[in-house]
Enzyme design. Structure first.
Site, PDB file in Angstrom:
ATOM      1  N   ASP A 487       0.837  -1.203   0.000  1.00  0.00           N
ATOM      2  CA  ASP A 487       0.000   0.000   0.000  1.00  0.00           C
ATOM      3  C   ASP A 487       0.875   1.257   0.000  1.00  0.00           C
ATOM      4  O   ASP A 487       2.090   1.197   0.279  1.00  0.00           O
ATOM      5  CB  ASP A 487      -0.900  -0.033   1.245  1.00  0.00           C
ATOM      6  N   ASP A 557     -10.638   2.173  -3.465  1.00  0.00           N
ATOM      7  CA  ASP A 557     -11.200   1.845  -2.150  1.00  0.00           C
ATOM      8  C   ASP A 557     -12.722   1.845  -2.191  1.00  0.00           C
ATOM      9  O   ASP A 557     -13.374   1.411  -1.245  1.00  0.00           O
ATOM     10  CB  ASP A 557     -10.727   2.858  -1.099  1.00  0.00           C
TER      11      ASP A 557
HETATM   12  C1  DGJ Z   1      -5.871   1.778   1.801  1.00  0.00           C
HETATM   13  C2  DGJ Z   1      -6.232   0.557   1.008  1.00  0.00           C
HETATM   14  O1  DGJ Z   1      -6.675   0.910  -0.266  1.00  0.00           O
HETATM   15  C3  DGJ Z   1      -7.274  -0.237   1.782  1.00  0.00           C
HETATM   16  O2  DGJ Z   1      -7.704  -1.343   1.034  1.00  0.00           O
HETATM   17  C4  DGJ Z   1      -6.679  -0.663   3.096  1.00  0.00           C
HETATM   18  O3  DGJ Z   1      -5.607  -1.550   2.858  1.00  0.00           O
HETATM   19  C5  DGJ Z   1      -6.193   0.546   3.874  1.00  0.00           C
HETATM   20  N1  DGJ Z   1      -5.342   1.376   3.084  1.00  0.00           N
HETATM   21  C6  DGJ Z   1      -5.456   0.133   5.111  1.00  0.00           C
HETATM   22  O4  DGJ Z   1      -4.905   1.177   5.785  1.00  0.00           O
END
Ligand code: DGJ
Length: 746
Positions: A487, A557
């Site tokens: 991430d 997301d």
């Molecule tokens: C952003 C990601 O896109 C989410 O899926 C998740 O992993 C969060 N970060 C976790 O902090």
């Protein structure tokens, strides 16, 4: 060697040195032209040549020409009165800024002595096999060299272009602007397609008529960005109307497209010049850019891929999908369809514990999940997003016996195990930051802007690179981890690198990304079984650069199943469904408060690489049964869905009440069709679906994954029937979905 490959030609027609061209200009001149270079692949020919002045000039990019067709040699265009010199009017393959160039340069430099004039002329061509070559250019006076790399894929005709800029002079030069490539299209009216967005709203397809002037698409953020993606497509307007078409045709017409393989700041300029020609220049973003080349040093640009299709945007995206699967992805040319994953993020957020994860894993296994992924919250003092990033030890309160008991349990349930990391980031509340406050991107004495309570480690620094690679290597060595979700949850601010002299600090834009790629490459080498997802708060780091090292990406997301339909539609213009992860999450959805059935959510996600991200502790027995049935159905046709030929039958965009996609396996033995409603109004039925890409003479058997057809629909019919007569679905209501497969009958 197949026939396509054998018929590839790399040819240099050295035109007669005595051949003279009379140039129709105010000051007509005669001169001899140089060689012509030609690359052929798929349905495409690309040609360029050396004109009488020594410029490398674009000659042709379009449909494939006959093997014996001669391409007229290059000759520079005349000046336009006294205001536009031939250097500006002539489309160059890689123009230096100098000699009165008013169009976008590919390369702009300043030498230490103040000289800023750069005029690149052809030196030599070095063929590298039948479909690749290097072209050496040199400044007319200084020892500044540029090697242009060309390599064409024989199957798709997609051309990889990049440049290597070399300083063989005795003094340093500062590179202020460096493109990977410049592309010139034949004079015509065009529509530009490009992708924009923001967090939770990525992948909007925009289309607009190209007008005189410059359209800039870019990221200044240090990474690819949610806001624009380094992909473009330019469709020829067949109508020739001054306004251009409303939408570029999906399955007809000529399209030129490109994608840049770079995960740092980037820029495309799309110019319609004063001479009606359209040029695309792309590479490092020149904003805040500066790369000092000392004597003997060189700078390699990213690769800019370009392609051509005469089958509309649909044809263009199918070429890109095949190319990505066959040539870009780490396990190319034959990556396996992705495992169906379960991810705990939306169920637990940071509140991960051994018992909680095991409970979810047991439920995930019961519906046929292949891979269990634990998301954020397992490390350091991570209770929320205020602390812990940088401290990559297992949190002892949440996992008193380390990760092993959870991983063993996941394995015993028949799944493999994946883990979330965010290696490039640090919270100020972390042991790492307390120990190494100098490791973050910053300008000394200036505030350090936080976003999501975190700062960015300067990965360009060798010590930071060593730390990151060290902890990741240890994590993978000590634990049986099959998959990392990598991430990256903010963009750059204060991009200083005060270890270096001021005139070298801007190299951070290049070195950071190079080190990121190097770490990913090293980890894959040391741990050959590891698979990696590129995530950046959703789709903020998706490009052909990161996809060389990562097996899949997280597009957004936003997991709302209806929003996802249009995001997935936009995504697939540039990227293959093979890498497009799509989770089924809870209803009502946290973002839009929209309620949808589990079947609708499942079918929306099944258009890509399926995952489940719901809180399984809240599921009913019926939910488990639905998910289990549809995961099994998905597994059976997954390769067709994610690696087949994609046809967008009905677009979900622009307020559409319906949407539908079809994918056909390469051997045309199978097709899978998805259909969705947004809402039914005034009792209208679902539009007739006329399928595409089938073998017209074969018979296909119909099997429903979900939903049904109108009475009278045959169980089996010819490809012609499905494509010409078409199928009427019995699909009405709000947020309803259906899916079926067609299998060739032997
Ligand atoms: C952003 C990601 O896109 C989410 O899926 C998740 O992993 C969060 N970060 C976790 O902090």
């Amino acid at each position: 060697m197949n026939n396509t490959f054998k018929s590839l030609r790399f040819s240099v027609f050295t035109s007669s040195l005595l051949l003279l061209f009379f140039i129709a200009s105010a000051n007509a001149q005669t001169a001899a032209s140089g060689p012509v270079f030609r690359l052929d692949g798929g349905n495409t020919t690309y040609a360029f040549g050396v004109n009488e002045r020594g410029d490398l000039q674009t000659l042709y990019w379009g449909g494939r020409l006959g093997p014996h067709d001669q391409i007229p040699p290059a000759h520079s265009y005349p000046e336009w009165a006294s205001f536009d010199s031939p250097n500006t009017t002539t489309p160059q393959e890689y123009a230096g800024w100098g000699a009165g160039l008013y169009t976008e340069p590919a390369l702009k430099i300043t030498s230490q002595d103040g000289n800023r004039d750069l005029v690149l002329h052809f030196v030599k061509a070095t063929p590298d096999g039948p479909q690749a070559m290097d072209i050496l250019l040199k400044d007319i006076a200084r020892e500044i060299y540029v090697t242009l790399h060309y390599s064409m894929d024989p199957e798709t005709g997609i051309l990889a272009r990049s440049a290597s800029i070399e300083n063989r002079d005795k003094q340093p030069v500062m590179i202020e602007q460096a493109a990977a490539a410049q592309w010139t299209l034949p004079p015509a009216r065009y529509t530009l397609s490009y992708l924009t967005g923001r967090w939770a709203s990525e992948w909007t397809l925009n289309q607009e008529t190209i007008r005189p002037g410059t359209r800039v698409i870019e990221s200044r953020r240090g990474s690819t960005g949610h806001q624009a993606n380094p992909w473009f497509a330019i469709s020829r307007d067949a109508s020739q109307s001054a306004a251009g078409p409303l939408l570029a045709p999906e399955e007809s017409g000529e399209v030129w497209f490109g994608a840049l393989a770079w995960s740092g700041s980037w820029r495309f300029t799309i110019d319609e010049t004063q001479f009606d020609s359209v040029r695309v220049t792309g590479g490092f973003n020149p904003f805040d850019f500066g790369y000092k080349l000392k004597p003997g040093e060189h700078l390699e640009t990213p690769v800019f891929y370009g392609g051509y299709s005469n089958r509309g945007l649909g044809g263009a995206s199918r070429l890109l999908h095949h190319f990505e699967v066959a040539h870009i992805l780490p396990r190319a040319p034959d990556p396996k369809p992705r495992p169906v994953i379960y991810n705990s993020w939306e169920a637990t957020e940071f509140n991960v514990t051994e018992a909680g994860q095991i409970a979810l894993a047991e439920k995930a296994a019961s519906i046929g999940i292949d891979r269990f992924v634990m998301d954020d919250g397992w490390f350091g003092q991570r209770k929320d997003d205020h602390a812990g990033l940088g401290d990559w030890y297992v949190n002892p309160q949440k996992f008193p016996n380390g990760l092993k008991p959870l991983i063993d349990k996941v394995h015993s349930l028949g799944m493999d195990f994946g883990l979330w990391v965010e290696p490039e980031m640090v919270n100020p509340d972390s042991d790492l930051y307390r120990k190494h406050p100098d490791w973050v991107l910053n300008f000394p004495g200036r505030p350090r802007t936080e976003q999501r309570n975190q700062m960015i480690l300067n990965l360009a620094r060798p010590d930071v690179r060593e730390y990151l690679e060290g902890f990741l290597d240890k994590l993978l060595t000590e634990n049986d981890i099959a998959f990392l979700k990598w991430d990256y949850n903010r963009n750059w601010s204060e991009p200083g690198w005060d270890q270096l002299p001021p005139d070298e600090q801007k190299q951070v834009y290049v070195e950071f990304i190079r080190n990121l790629y190097a770490i990913l490459a090293d980890l894959r080498k040391k741990h050959p079984k590891i698979e990696i997802e590129s995530c950046s708060g959703g789709g903020g780091r998706v490009d052909l650069g990161i996809l060389r090292y990562t097996d899949e990406v997280w597009p957004s997301d936003n997991t709302d199943p209806f929003d996802r339909l249009s995001m997935q539609d936009g995504f697939t213009y540039a990227y293959t469904p093979q890498v497009m992860m799509a989770w089924v999450t809870d209803s009502p959805h946290w973002l839009n408060f929209r309620s949808t059935t589990l079947a609708y959510r499942m079918l929306s996600s099944m258009q890509g690489s399926l995952g489940i991200g719901a809180n399984l502790n809240k599921w009913t027995a019926e939910d488990f049964a639905t998910a289990k049935r549809l995961i099994a159905a998905y597994h059976a046709v997954q390769r067709t869905i994610v690696q087949g030929d994609l046809y967008r039958l009905i677009s979900p965009c622009d307020g559409s009440e319906f949407s539908s996609t079809e994918t056909v396996s390469h051997d045309k033995n199978q097709a899978v069709v998805f259909a969705f409603t947004h809402s039914t109004q005034e009792g209208r039925g679902y539009p007739l679906l006329q399928l595409q890409g089938l073998d017209p003479n074969a018979d296909y058997q119909l099997t429903w994954l979900e939903g049904k057809a109108m009475p009278g629909t045959p169980q089996s019919a010819s490809g012609d029937w499905w494509m010409s007569h078409g199928i009427n679905l019995d699909l009405r209501g709000d947020f309803r979905a259906a899916a079926f497969r067609l299998d060739r009958q032997k």
